[in-house]
Motif scaffolding. Structure first.
Motif, mmCIF file in Angstrom:
data_model
loop_
_atom_site.group_PDB
_atom_site.id
_atom_site.type_symbol
_atom_site.label_atom_id
_atom_site.label_comp_id
_atom_site.label_asym_id
_atom_site.label_seq_id
_atom_site.Cartn_x
_atom_site.Cartn_y
_atom_site.Cartn_z
ATOM 1 N N ARG A 1 8.382 24.949 4.102
ATOM 2 C CA ARG A 1 7.690 23.707 3.772
ATOM 3 C C ARG A 1 8.743 22.648 3.505
ATOM 4 N NH1 ARG A 1 6.157 21.816 -1.295
ATOM 5 N NH2 ARG A 1 4.540 20.211 -1.277
ATOM 6 N N GLN A 2 9.018 21.851 4.500
ATOM 7 C CA GLN A 2 10.058 20.853 4.379
ATOM 8 C C GLN A 2 9.952 19.843 5.497
ATOM 9 O OE1 GLN A 2 14.067 22.213 5.876
ATOM 10 N NE2 GLN A 2 13.081 20.774 7.192
ATOM 11 N N LEU A 3 10.704 18.811 5.415
ATOM 12 C CA LEU A 3 10.666 17.758 6.422
ATOM 13 C C LEU A 3 11.895 17.888 7.318
ATOM 14 C CD1 LEU A 3 9.024 15.194 7.157
ATOM 15 C CD2 LEU A 3 10.689 13.900 5.840
ATOM 16 N N PRO A 4 11.753 18.318 8.584
ATOM 17 C CA PRO A 4 12.914 18.544 9.449
ATOM 18 C C PRO A 4 13.409 17.240 10.064
ATOM 19 C CG PRO A 4 10.916 19.113 10.613
ATOM 20 C CD PRO A 4 10.491 18.667 9.237
ATOM 21 N N VAL A 5 13.943 16.358 9.240
ATOM 22 C CA VAL A 5 14.291 15.021 9.712
ATOM 23 C C VAL A 5 15.391 15.040 10.754
ATOM 24 C CG1 VAL A 5 13.567 13.828 7.624
ATOM 25 C CG2 VAL A 5 15.874 14.743 7.762
ATOM 26 N N ASP A 6 16.250 16.026 10.724
ATOM 27 C CA ASP A 6 17.338 16.044 11.708
ATOM 28 C C ASP A 6 17.141 17.155 12.729
ATOM 29 O OD1 ASP A 6 19.892 17.944 9.917
ATOM 30 O OD2 ASP A 6 17.748 18.209 10.093
ATOM 31 N N PHE B 1 16.169 9.681 -4.868
ATOM 32 C CA PHE B 1 16.909 8.865 -3.904
ATOM 33 C C PHE B 1 16.044 7.727 -3.362
ATOM 34 C CE2 PHE B 1 19.064 12.959 -3.968
ATOM 35 C CZ PHE B 1 20.380 12.563 -4.142
ATOM 36 N N ASP B 2 15.353 7.065 -4.269
ATOM 37 C CA ASP B 2 14.551 5.899 -3.919
ATOM 38 C C ASP B 2 15.473 4.683 -3.965
ATOM 39 O OD1 ASP B 2 12.308 4.525 -3.239
ATOM 40 O OD2 ASP B 2 11.391 4.576 -5.218
ATOM 41 N N LEU B 3 15.531 3.921 -2.900
ATOM 42 C CA LEU B 3 16.520 2.842 -2.724
ATOM 43 C C LEU B 3 17.940 3.411 -2.786
ATOM 44 C CD1 LEU B 3 15.044 -0.161 -4.772
ATOM 45 C CD2 LEU B 3 14.888 0.297 -2.314
ATOM 46 N N ARG C 1 13.087 8.063 3.279
ATOM 47 C CA ARG C 1 14.175 8.486 2.383
ATOM 48 C C ARG C 1 14.918 9.683 2.964
ATOM 49 N NH1 ARG C 1 12.086 10.497 -2.414
ATOM 50 N NH2 ARG C 1 9.890 10.325 -1.769
ATOM 51 N N ALA C 2 14.172 10.626 3.526
ATOM 52 C CA ALA C 2 14.801 11.797 4.120
ATOM 53 C C ALA C 2 15.657 11.422 5.323
ATOM 54 C CB ALA C 2 13.728 12.809 4.525
ATOM 55 N N GLU C 3 15.152 10.503 6.126
ATOM 56 C CA GLU C 3 15.911 10.098 7.317
ATOM 57 C C GLU C 3 17.201 9.376 6.940
ATOM 58 O OE1 GLU C 3 15.283 7.620 11.498
ATOM 59 O OE2 GLU C 3 13.540 8.208 10.304
ATOM 60 N N LEU C 4 17.137 8.528 5.914
ATOM 61 C CA LEU C 4 18.344 7.826 5.455
ATOM 62 C C LEU C 4 19.382 8.825 4.937
ATOM 63 C CD1 LEU C 4 16.714 4.799 3.601
ATOM 64 C CD2 LEU C 4 18.193 4.664 5.625
ATOM 65 N N LEU C 5 18.928 9.800 4.164
ATOM 66 C CA LEU C 5 19.861 10.809 3.650
ATOM 67 C C LEU C 5 20.485 11.609 4.784
ATOM 68 C CD1 LEU C 5 17.783 12.036 0.590
ATOM 69 C CD2 LEU C 5 20.058 11.003 0.460
ATOM 70 N N ALA C 6 19.657 12.021 5.729
ATOM 71 C CA ALA C 6 20.161 12.841 6.825
ATOM 72 C C ALA C 6 21.147 12.079 7.703
ATOM 73 C CB ALA C 6 19.000 13.352 7.672
ATOM 74 N N ALA C 7 21.042 10.747 7.700
ATOM 75 C CA ALA C 7 21.960 9.945 8.510
ATOM 76 C C ALA C 7 23.367 9.896 7.919
ATOM 77 C CB ALA C 7 21.416 8.523 8.659
#
Length: 455
Positions: free
Chosen positions: A299-304, A329-331, A376-382
């Motif tokens: 159960r997770q968001l596979p952003v990458d 990790f908001d903003l 937020r997940a996509e920004l972190l993964a970047a």
């Protein structure tokens, strides 16, 4: 969904073991083989991938009459195979791996055969396909005139994806997409230019030469370039993965592309789906993991395109140190970036446990988060220092930590052990909890307030 794969098949064999000494006869490693694994290769591998995804895979091919063909038929068990005689030895490609690393490959029966005949049953098997994948491996089947005529007629109403081969036949006109890799595209176009510019120039040339609706040049870690008539080339970035063996990535790309086109997606959207599928395939172990136990999806968001649990397990399997940290990790701000970079330097991968939107609302109030979890997940993964993101819905990260079992859990700031209940949890499997310096001048709350003041 019924997907027909038409093309050449071969037998892939993996010999694997440890190599802890050199041969007394020559300065070469001695591999003590402890496992032998066989699988269908070529068009057979494409069909197996589709079958593993739950689709009805039909394989139209030709087969030899030798011992290797018997082994190959066994590896195609469970797939509908409509085959004629190849009139040639079964091609066998054997890879030797030492401690997971390829050492050498040797090929048998791979001389170019005569173009095989195509039976009425093989032609009939194409009927009713939601999509067709022409998997050319230079063995001559896709040079058969009758088969080519039928594929060209189908291309007007059925998505046909053509995966070409340098020794194979030219794609028939009108197919939905042709998918050469960069080396193949440059060779087909007679170009010496490399990189994205070379891919774009080659794709334009091949688009006109082949008469296909699109040419998609796969570029490995650099993603894929999509060229279609009347449109500017589009580069589809690839998710970051680490893979020692890229074998099968092109097949995974073609299979996912065909399914996406059959679902009605545009060619650029289908290329995005296929690029992510190929990256996930490699990051999850590639052909070595194909057909293994699937288990419960995390159960997770596979952003990458690569899930956090896979990253953690792969790092452990390689003897590395798994580092994890967590937060809302908001903003995203400079303080976050410094904390994450410092955490990544402590080990071999960094996984961020990210509070879901619901979790943030419970902790911060109804007006938070400012940015939704997907972004937020996509920004972190970047960020280069982040290897994967795991989204959790609870108010505290203990459940996520239990699933990841990191070697090091990192928090930013000055904490005592009693302030972090997760510290006791991490210690139960021998892990450590550490802190890295916190930068008080940077905070999401202060940044949000400043934004509110300027409207």
């Amino acid at each position: 969904m019924r997907i027909v794969v038409v093309g050449d098949v071969l037998l892939d064999t993996d010999l694997s073991g440890d190599a802890g000494r050199l041969s007394p006869d020559a300065p070469v490693p001695v591999v003590d083989v402890d496992a032998v694994r066989r699988r269908a290769g070529g068009a057979g591998l494409v069909a197996r991938m589709l079958e593993a995804d739950g689709h009805e895979a039909v394989l139209v091919t030709v087969l030899g009459d030798d011992d290797a063909a018997v082994l190959l038929r066994a590896e195609l068990d469970g797939i509908t195979v409509v085959a004629g005689p190849s009139g040639a030895p079964t091609p066998v490609k054997t890879r030797v791996r030492a401690s997971g690393q390829p050492v050498v490959r040797f090929d048998e029966g791979c001389a170019t055969p005569l173009v095989p005949a195509c039976s009425a049953a093989m032609i009939a098997a194409l009927e009713g396909a939601d999509a067709v994948i022409a998997a050319d491996y230079g063995r001559g089947l896709l040079a058969n005139v009758e088969l080519r005529r039928r594929l060209e007629a189908m291309a007007g109403s059925t998505p046909v994806v053509w995966d070409p081969h340098p020794s194979g036949a030219q794609p028939v006109p009108g197919v939905a997409a042709v998918t050469p890799n960069l080396g193949e595209a440059l060779r087909f176009a007679g170009s010496t230019e490399s990189g994205t510019q070379g891919a774009a120039a080659a794709a334009d040339d091949l688009l006109a030469r082949w008469g296909s609706r699109a040419v998609i040049v796969t570029m490995g870690e650099h993603g894929a370039l999509v060229a279609a008539s009347g449109l500017l080339p589009q580069v589809v970035p690839a998710p970051r993965v680490t893979a020692s063996d890229p074998c099968g990535a092109g097949d995974r790309f073609a299979s996912a592309l065909a399914v996406a086109l059959a679902e009605g997606r545009t060619v650029d959207a289908a290329a995005h789906r296929a690029t992510e599928a190929a990256a996930h395939f490699l990051g999850s172990g590639g052909v070595g993991a194909l057909g293994g136990p699937r288990g419960e999806a995390p159960r997770q968001l596979p952003v990458d395109g690569l899930d956090a649990l896979t990253v953690a397990q792969r790092t452990r399997d390689a003897g590395g140190t798994v580092v994890a940290t967590g937060g809302c990790f908001d903003l995203l701000h400079a303080g976050h970036a410094r904390t994450l970079a410092a955490a990544r330097r402590l080990g071999d991968c960094l996984i961020v446990c990210l509070n879901s939107d619901e979790s943030v609302r419970g902790l911060k109030g109804e007006h938070r988060p400012i940015i939704r979890q997907e972004d937020r997940a996509e920004l972190l993964a970047a960020l280069e220092c982040v290897d994967a993101v795991l989204v959790f819905g609870e108010s505290t990260p203990e459940n996520a930590i239990s699933r990841l079992r990191p070697d090091i859990w990192v928090k930013g700031g000055d904490y005592a052990a009693e302030d972090l209940p997760e510290a006791a949890l991490v210690s139960t499997w021998g892990g450590r909890t550490v802190t890295v310096p916190y930068i008080p001048a940077r905070s999401t709350t202060k940044l949000a307030a400043a934004l509110a003041r300027v409207g």
